[in-house]
Design an enzyme around this catalytic site. Structure first.
Site, short mmCIF file in Angstrom:
data_model
loop_
_atom_site.label_atom_id
_atom_site.label_comp_id
_atom_site.label_asym_id
_atom_site.label_seq_id
_atom_site.Cartn_x
_atom_site.Cartn_y
_atom_site.Cartn_z
N ARG A 179 0.81 -1.22 0.00
CA ARG A 179 0.00 0.00 0.00
C ARG A 179 0.84 1.27 0.00
O ARG A 179 0.43 2.30 0.56
CB ARG A 179 -0.99 0.01 1.18
CG ARG A 179 -2.02 -1.10 1.12
CD ARG A 179 -2.90 -1.00 -0.13
NE ARG A 179 -3.83 -2.11 -0.21
CZ ARG A 179 -3.61 -3.24 -0.88
NH1 ARG A 179 -2.47 -3.40 -1.54
NH2 ARG A 179 -4.49 -4.20 -0.90
N SER A 228 -11.46 2.10 2.20
CA SER A 228 -10.90 1.51 3.42
C SER A 228 -10.17 2.58 4.23
O SER A 228 -9.36 3.33 3.69
CB SER A 228 -9.93 0.38 3.07
OG SER A 228 -10.60 -0.69 2.46
N GLU A 298 -5.12 4.60 5.99
CA GLU A 298 -5.00 4.47 4.54
C GLU A 298 -5.58 5.70 3.86
O GLU A 298 -5.14 6.10 2.78
CB GLU A 298 -5.74 3.20 4.06
CG GLU A 298 -5.49 2.88 2.61
CD GLU A 298 -5.91 1.47 2.25
OE1 GLU A 298 -6.43 1.28 1.13
OE2 GLU A 298 -5.72 0.55 3.07
#
EC number: 1.3.1.98
Length: 306
Positions: A179, A228, A298
């Site tokens: 990520r 998310s 995130e």
């Protein structure tokens, strides 16, 4: 809160600028959370060359922040000082090339790349259907879902640095991790080139439809959310940690953690950005208190508090 208008001096320094440069523009309307303050200056470049020209003439002391479709972004209520660059129409080109490749501008929604690849019989990109964002953000965060991530299909990317220089980045230049990409933070991605493998269009589209159905059943896709909220810590799933800490449905002001998928923050009652961020921080506190695991955001949070 409004900021000083920088447009006269910026326009004077950039007589050949073609894009729109506007002072004190609301950002809530162009982010999925529908919350937050103003951009001191909002610049929408016409194309990569216009962006390069702008950055080459911009005082390096003026901060620059990038937004495309605003999916994974929370704008704080005090707004964003400096210049917010919004990549829009000039960066939404998508082309299918030889060798099972797809080239897409940074403002192209990930789902459109998945669809273009499927219709061309290119396998390996269906996972993009499950990512709520655009290609620029996907490159920056090595976005992934349903067993795939950008690093799996990446060939190269174009980007403009803070001085206006255009770069072509290889896979090695991106330094992909879970990520994230460790490419230079000042780079603004303008397009990406991706490669898949030969496949059957009907089968790929069926896989995409399955992803759509799973998202509809398990995620609050029609709510005011940014996707998310927290990354999965090593060896854990964030939603399980959040649920175990009793945070499913937890509310602060006009924001709450989704009952459907508790790793999604929802703005359902006119939440401020402060409500949304405070809720996220409370969830992080409770999860750490319950399990000893520290959640990492995130969602990208930009700007200053009110």
């Amino acid at each position: 809160m409004s900021f000083a208008d920088l447009s006269p001096e910026l326009k004077a320094a950039m007589p050949e600028l073609r894009g729109r440069l506007l002072p004190n523009q609301p950002l809530a309307d162009i982010t999925w959370f529908r919350a937050g303050g103003l951009a001191q200056m909002l610049f929408t470049p016409e194309d990569e060359a216009d962006l390069s020209y702008f950055l080459s003439r911009l005082d390096p002391q003026i901060p620059v922040t990038v937004i495309a479709i605003g999916s994974n972004t929370l704008v704080r209520d005090g707004g964003v000082p400096g210049v917010v660059v919004r990549l829009a129409r000039g960066f939404n080109r998508i082309e299918v090339e030889e060798g099972c490749r797809v080239r897409a501008g940074a403002a192209v929604p990930d789902v459109k790349v998945a669809r273009a690849a499927a219709e061309a019989g290119i396998d390996g990109m269906a996972f993009l259907r499950g990512i709520p964002g655009a290609i620029g953000g996907a490159l920056r965060m090595n976005a992934g879902a349903y067993g795939g991530e950008i690093t799996d299909i990446f060939v190269e990317a174009r980007a403009v640095d803070r001085a206006g220089k255009v770069h072509v980045l290889s896979h090695a230049d991106m330094h992909f991790e879970y990520r994230k990409s460790k490419a230079a933070a000042d780079l603004i991605f303008t397009e990406g080139l991706f490669a898949g493998t030969p496949g059957d269009s009907t089968a790929i589209l069926a896989a995409m439809n399955e992803i759509t159905d799973r998202r509809d059943q398990t995620q609050p896709v029609r709510s005011r959310t940014g996707g998310s909220t927290f990354k999965n810590p090593p060896g854990h799933k964030s939603w399980q940690l959040i649920d175990a800490a009793g945070c499913r449905g937890l509310r602060v002001g006009g924001a709450h953690m989704s009952e459907l998928h508790c790793n999604f923050l929802i703005n359902d009652e006119g939440a401020t950005a402060a409500d949304i961020e405070a809720l996220g921080e409370e969830v992080r506190r409770r999860v750490f208190e319950h399990s000893g695991v520290e959640l990492e955001w995130e969602i990208k949070r930009i700007g200053v508090p009110a």
